[in-house]
Write an enzyme that holds these catalytic residues in place. Structure first.
Site: not given
Ligand code: DQA
Length: 144
Positions: A9-10, A17, A22, A71, A74, A77, A84, A95, A97-99, A104, A108
């Site tokens: 998502p997002n 964004r 990011y 990725n 959210a 978390h 599952d 897994e 994550h950019l950040s 943070r 998270r």
């Molecule tokens: C994220 C980190 C997540 O906490 C956040 O909700 C995202 C992006 C990252 O790529 O850093 O949507 O997955």
């Protein structure tokens, strides 16, 4: 070797964004870099993105890729369903994550999916995706 890069998502809004968190790279640019880096590794990379938890679960169930870079945004978390789904499939998942989520907000710092993933790459921005592909190839080869 078919590999899936799956974004949650997002992440379709990357580039616009919260660029201070990011980065300025768009999802299309990230996907292009994954395909290009995959070629250098002999990987046939396909990419998908969804804002919907169930669609991400369905995509994990249905993929015939040998491994997945995920990725989960959210949902990382919050989603026991995604955890599952990862546990239910045979393929390794990295897994990503950019950040650096540990630097943070406290909410998270917990990942529902990390215990069922082969490993985690985070904090390197868009550069993490090619790193994850290289790592995933190594995991698949080690499993034989
Ligand atoms: C994220 C980190 C997540 O906490 C956040 O909700 C995202 C992006 C990252 O790529 O850093 O949507 O997955």
């Amino acid at each position: 070797m078919r590999i899936l890069v799956l974004n949650g998502p997002n992440l379709n809004l990357l580039g616009q964004r919260e660029p201070s968190v990011y980065g300025a790279t768009t999802l299309a640019e990230i996907e292009a870099s994954c395909i290009a880096h995959g070629k250098t590794l002999g990987l046939d990379v396909s990419c998908a993105q969804s804002n919907h938890e169930g669609t991400l679960v369905d995509t994990l169930h249905g993929t015939d890729a040998r491994g997945i870079v995920l990725n989960a945004g959210a949902y990382t978390h919050t989603s026991i369903a995604l955890r599952d789904a990862i546990a239910a499939i045979a393929q390794p998942v990295v897994e990503l994550h950019l950040s650096n989520t540990h630097a943070r907000e406290p909410f998270r710092h917990v990942s529902m999916i990390a215990p069922v993933c082969a490993g985690v790459i985070q904090g390197f921005g868009a550069a993490g995706y090619p790193l994850a592909l290289t790592a995933l190839k190594g995991v698949i080869e080690a499993r034989g």
